[in-house]
Write a protein that holds these residues in place. Sequence first.
Motif, PDB file in Angstrom:
ATOM      1  N   LEU A 160      -1.987   6.550  -9.296  1.00  0.00           N
ATOM      2  CA  LEU A 160      -0.561   6.358  -9.104  1.00  0.00           C
ATOM      3  C   LEU A 160      -0.121   7.197  -7.911  1.00  0.00           C
ATOM      4  O   LEU A 160      -0.489   8.362  -7.801  1.00  0.00           O
ATOM      5  CB  LEU A 160       0.242   6.786 -10.337  1.00  0.00           C
ATOM      6  N   ALA A 161       0.664   6.607  -7.023  1.00  0.00           N
ATOM      7  CA  ALA A 161       1.167   7.319  -5.857  1.00  0.00           C
ATOM      8  C   ALA A 161       2.671   7.105  -5.763  1.00  0.00           C
ATOM      9  O   ALA A 161       3.187   6.050  -6.128  1.00  0.00           O
ATOM     10  CB  ALA A 161       0.485   6.826  -4.585  1.00  0.00           C
ATOM     11  N   ALA A 162       3.380   8.103  -5.291  1.00  0.00           N
ATOM     12  CA  ALA A 162       4.828   8.009  -5.142  1.00  0.00           C
ATOM     13  C   ALA A 162       5.237   8.497  -3.769  1.00  0.00           C
ATOM     14  O   ALA A 162       4.723   9.504  -3.278  1.00  0.00           O
ATOM     15  CB  ALA A 162       5.530   8.827  -6.227  1.00  0.00           C
ATOM     16  N   GLY A 163       6.134   7.781  -3.136  1.00  0.00           N
ATOM     17  CA  GLY A 163       6.723   8.218  -1.880  1.00  0.00           C
ATOM     18  C   GLY A 163       8.230   8.193  -2.059  1.00  0.00           C
ATOM     19  O   GLY A 163       8.854   7.137  -1.961  1.00  0.00           O
ATOM     20  N   LEU A 164       8.835   9.319  -2.360  1.00  0.00           N
ATOM     21  CA  LEU A 164      10.240   9.395  -2.749  1.00  0.00           C
ATOM     22  C   LEU A 164      11.016  10.272  -1.776  1.00  0.00           C
ATOM     23  O   LEU A 164      11.029  11.499  -1.911  1.00  0.00           O
ATOM     24  CB  LEU A 164      10.363   9.955  -4.175  1.00  0.00           C
ATOM     25  N   PRO A 165      11.683   9.675  -0.786  1.00  0.00           N
ATOM     26  CA  PRO A 165      12.470  10.481   0.156  1.00  0.00           C
ATOM     27  C   PRO A 165      13.596  11.221  -0.571  1.00  0.00           C
ATOM     28  O   PRO A 165      14.212  10.690  -1.493  1.00  0.00           O
ATOM     29  CB  PRO A 165      13.038   9.434   1.126  1.00  0.00           C
ATOM     30  N   ARG A 201      10.054   2.095 -12.791  1.00  0.00           N
ATOM     31  CA  ARG A 201       9.497   3.342 -12.264  1.00  0.00           C
ATOM     32  C   ARG A 201       9.241   4.341 -13.385  1.00  0.00           C
ATOM     33  O   ARG A 201       8.227   5.052 -13.385  1.00  0.00           O
ATOM     34  CB  ARG A 201      10.456   3.935 -11.240  1.00  0.00           C
ATOM     35  N   ARG A 202      10.131   4.392 -14.350  1.00  0.00           N
ATOM     36  CA  ARG A 202       9.944   5.332 -15.453  1.00  0.00           C
ATOM     37  C   ARG A 202       8.788   4.920 -16.358  1.00  0.00           C
ATOM     38  O   ARG A 202       8.101   5.763 -16.929  1.00  0.00           O
ATOM     39  CB  ARG A 202      11.247   5.498 -16.224  1.00  0.00           C
ATOM     40  N   ARG A 203       8.556   3.622 -16.479  1.00  0.00           N
ATOM     41  CA  ARG A 203       7.385   3.161 -17.222  1.00  0.00           C
ATOM     42  C   ARG A 203       6.109   3.623 -16.510  1.00  0.00           C
ATOM     43  O   ARG A 203       5.107   3.941 -17.160  1.00  0.00           O
ATOM     44  CB  ARG A 203       7.392   1.638 -17.335  1.00  0.00           C
ATOM     45  N   GLN A 204       6.143   3.644 -15.166  1.00  0.00           N
ATOM     46  CA  GLN A 204       4.973   4.091 -14.412  1.00  0.00           C
ATOM     47  C   GLN A 204       4.711   5.579 -14.643  1.00  0.00           C
ATOM     48  O   GLN A 204       3.559   6.009 -14.758  1.00  0.00           O
ATOM     49  CB  GLN A 204       5.169   3.797 -12.922  1.00  0.00           C
ATOM     50  N   VAL A 205       5.785   6.361 -14.714  1.00  0.00           N
ATOM     51  CA  VAL A 205       5.626   7.787 -14.995  1.00  0.00           C
ATOM     52  C   VAL A 205       5.041   7.986 -16.392  1.00  0.00           C
ATOM     53  O   VAL A 205       4.165   8.836 -16.607  1.00  0.00           O
ATOM     54  CB  VAL A 205       6.974   8.515 -14.864  1.00  0.00           C
ATOM     55  N   GLU A 206       5.496   7.193 -17.361  1.00  0.00           N
ATOM     56  CA  GLU A 206       4.943   7.274 -18.719  1.00  0.00           C
ATOM     57  C   GLU A 206       3.461   6.910 -18.721  1.00  0.00           C
ATOM     58  O   GLU A 206       2.663   7.501 -19.461  1.00  0.00           O
ATOM     59  CB  GLU A 206       5.722   6.353 -19.647  1.00  0.00           C
ATOM     60  N   SER A 237       6.681   5.854   9.164  1.00  0.00           N
ATOM     61  CA  SER A 237       5.424   6.535   8.830  1.00  0.00           C
ATOM     62  C   SER A 237       5.104   6.397   7.349  1.00  0.00           C
ATOM     63  O   SER A 237       3.929   6.250   6.973  1.00  0.00           O
ATOM     64  CB  SER A 237       5.504   8.015   9.218  1.00  0.00           C
ATOM     65  N   LEU A 238       6.123   6.445   6.495  1.00  0.00           N
ATOM     66  CA  LEU A 238       5.871   6.275   5.066  1.00  0.00           C
ATOM     67  C   LEU A 238       5.362   4.865   4.785  1.00  0.00           C
ATOM     68  O   LEU A 238       4.429   4.676   3.988  1.00  0.00           O
ATOM     69  CB  LEU A 238       7.149   6.552   4.270  1.00  0.00           C
ATOM     70  N   ALA A 239       5.956   3.868   5.447  1.00  0.00           N
ATOM     71  CA  ALA A 239       5.480   2.487   5.284  1.00  0.00           C
ATOM     72  C   ALA A 239       4.041   2.352   5.768  1.00  0.00           C
ATOM     73  O   ALA A 239       3.206   1.687   5.133  1.00  0.00           O
ATOM     74  CB  ALA A 239       6.378   1.523   6.055  1.00  0.00           C
ATOM     75  N   GLU A 240       3.717   3.009   6.892  1.00  0.00           N
ATOM     76  CA  GLU A 240       2.347   2.972   7.416  1.00  0.00           C
ATOM     77  C   GLU A 240       1.373   3.645   6.454  1.00  0.00           C
ATOM     78  O   GLU A 240       0.240   3.184   6.271  1.00  0.00           O
ATOM     79  CB  GLU A 240       2.291   3.663   8.779  1.00  0.00           C
ATOM     80  N   LEU A 241       1.832   4.726   5.823  1.00  0.00           N
ATOM     81  CA  LEU A 241       0.976   5.427   4.865  1.00  0.00           C
ATOM     82  C   LEU A 241       0.627   4.519   3.691  1.00  0.00           C
ATOM     83  O   LEU A 241      -0.530   4.470   3.247  1.00  0.00           O
ATOM     84  CB  LEU A 241       1.681   6.691   4.373  1.00  0.00           C
ATOM     85  N   TRP A 242       1.625   3.793   3.171  1.00  0.00           N
ATOM     86  CA  TRP A 242       1.358   2.852   2.071  1.00  0.00           C
ATOM     87  C   TRP A 242       0.348   1.793   2.493  1.00  0.00           C
ATOM     88  O   TRP A 242      -0.585   1.469   1.745  1.00  0.00           O
ATOM     89  CB  TRP A 242       2.650   2.176   1.628  1.00  0.00           C
ATOM     90  N   GLU A 243       0.539   1.225   3.686  1.00  0.00           N
ATOM     91  CA  GLU A 243      -0.368   0.177   4.158  1.00  0.00           C
ATOM     92  C   GLU A 243      -1.790   0.716   4.318  1.00  0.00           C
ATOM     93  O   GLU A 243      -2.762   0.045   3.958  1.00  0.00           O
ATOM     94  CB  GLU A 243       0.132  -0.379   5.494  1.00  0.00           C
ATOM     95  N   THR A 244      -1.902   1.929   4.839  1.00  0.00           N
ATOM     96  CA  THR A 244      -3.222   2.536   5.019  1.00  0.00           C
ATOM     97  C   THR A 244      -3.890   2.798   3.679  1.00  0.00           C
ATOM     98  O   THR A 244      -5.092   2.535   3.496  1.00  0.00           O
ATOM     99  CB  THR A 244      -3.096   3.857   5.805  1.00  0.00           C
ATOM    100  N   LEU A 245      -3.123   3.310   2.729  1.00  0.00           N
ATOM    101  CA  LEU A 245      -3.664   3.590   1.396  1.00  0.00           C
ATOM    102  C   LEU A 245      -4.151   2.307   0.729  1.00  0.00           C
ATOM    103  O   LEU A 245      -5.260   2.262   0.176  1.00  0.00           O
ATOM    104  CB  LEU A 245      -2.594   4.258   0.537  1.00  0.00           C
ATOM    105  N   GLU A 246      -3.338   1.256   0.785  1.00  0.00           N
ATOM    106  CA  GLU A 246      -3.716   0.000   0.146  1.00  0.00           C
ATOM    107  C   GLU A 246      -4.951  -0.605   0.811  1.00  0.00           C
ATOM    108  O   GLU A 246      -5.843  -1.128   0.132  1.00  0.00           O
ATOM    109  CB  GLU A 246      -2.542  -0.979   0.193  1.00  0.00           C
ATOM    110  N   GLY A 247      -5.002  -0.530   2.145  1.00  0.00           N
ATOM    111  CA  GLY A 247      -6.162  -1.069   2.850  1.00  0.00           C
ATOM    112  C   GLY A 247      -7.435  -0.309   2.514  1.00  0.00           C
ATOM    113  O   GLY A 247      -8.490  -0.914   2.285  1.00  0.00           O
ATOM    114  N   LYS A 248      -7.356   1.005   2.479  1.00  0.00           N
ATOM    115  CA  LYS A 248      -8.532   1.814   2.156  1.00  0.00           C
ATOM    116  C   LYS A 248      -8.957   1.598   0.717  1.00  0.00           C
ATOM    117  O   LYS A 248     -10.168   1.550   0.412  1.00  0.00           O
ATOM    118  CB  LYS A 248      -8.226   3.297   2.397  1.00  0.00           C
ATOM    119  N   LEU A 249      -7.999   1.461  -0.182  1.00  0.00           N
ATOM    120  CA  LEU A 249      -8.329   1.223  -1.582  1.00  0.00           C
ATOM    121  C   LEU A 249      -9.063  -0.105  -1.747  1.00  0.00           C
ATOM    122  O   LEU A 249     -10.050  -0.188  -2.486  1.00  0.00           O
ATOM    123  CB  LEU A 249      -7.050   1.232  -2.428  1.00  0.00           C
ATOM    124  N   ASP A 250      -8.590  -1.146  -1.057  1.00  0.00           N
ATOM    125  CA  ASP A 250      -9.279  -2.439  -1.111  1.00  0.00           C
ATOM    126  C   ASP A 250     -10.709  -2.305  -0.588  1.00  0.00           C
ATOM    127  O   ASP A 250     -11.649  -2.872  -1.155  1.00  0.00           O
ATOM    128  CB  ASP A 250      -8.516  -3.480  -0.285  1.00  0.00           C
TER     129      ASP A 250
END
Length: 215
Positions: free
Chosen positions: A185-190, A110-115, A154-167
């Motif tokens: 880059l997207a982050a969902g951090l509760p 995750r920290r590599r992704q932030v970099e 809802s967070l899981a649904e948001l990821w699925e929607t984002l990935e589907g729309k991106l494809d």
Amino acid sequence: MENDDRARVLDPERDADALKALTHPLRIRLLGLLRQDGPATASELAAATGESSASTSYHLRVLAKHAFVGEAEHRDGRERRWRAVHALTSWDSAAMASSPGSRAVLGSLRRRQVEHLESSLARFEADEEAGRLAPGWTGPAGISDWLPRLTPESLAELWETLEGKLDELTARDAEDPRAAQVVLLAAGLPLAPTASPVPPVPPVPGSARGAGSAE
């Protein structure tokens, strides 16, 4: 997500050594460069990273051992060229968080992704300043930091929607000559509740990416 030609899904038990190999900062940077800029030699990657060609060559071999990179078509017979085998790497965060060792690897990745975000932002700003981007990119470009209240479902649904729309959009723009590579880059951090309520942070002036959308 299943393994395919585009994505590789890593299992924390079966692929433990491969995951560990990815935690080295230079290896993840080399893999990112190959995905972003296409095939390259160890010498070309050394010039891009400021490392020695001996170092990049060694780490490329480690990545190849774990099937992250492979040999690309050679321009000539003098030097080996490398390519990224997949466009992206994925993993199950819940499975990764199930053991202390996997959690440490997950934190490092995750920290590599932030970099990567930081270096991409610097590159974008330099390209924008130098006029290397078409004017139409200024409006859509941006970084968002919404703070919604969501359930795990809802967070899981948001990821699925984002990935589907991106494809969908990637396929639509595949043959458009105006299309350019975009670092997304997207982050969902509760966040656990604090001991005392924290007042909402007001939006930063001038942070709107477009009408009605906050960054």
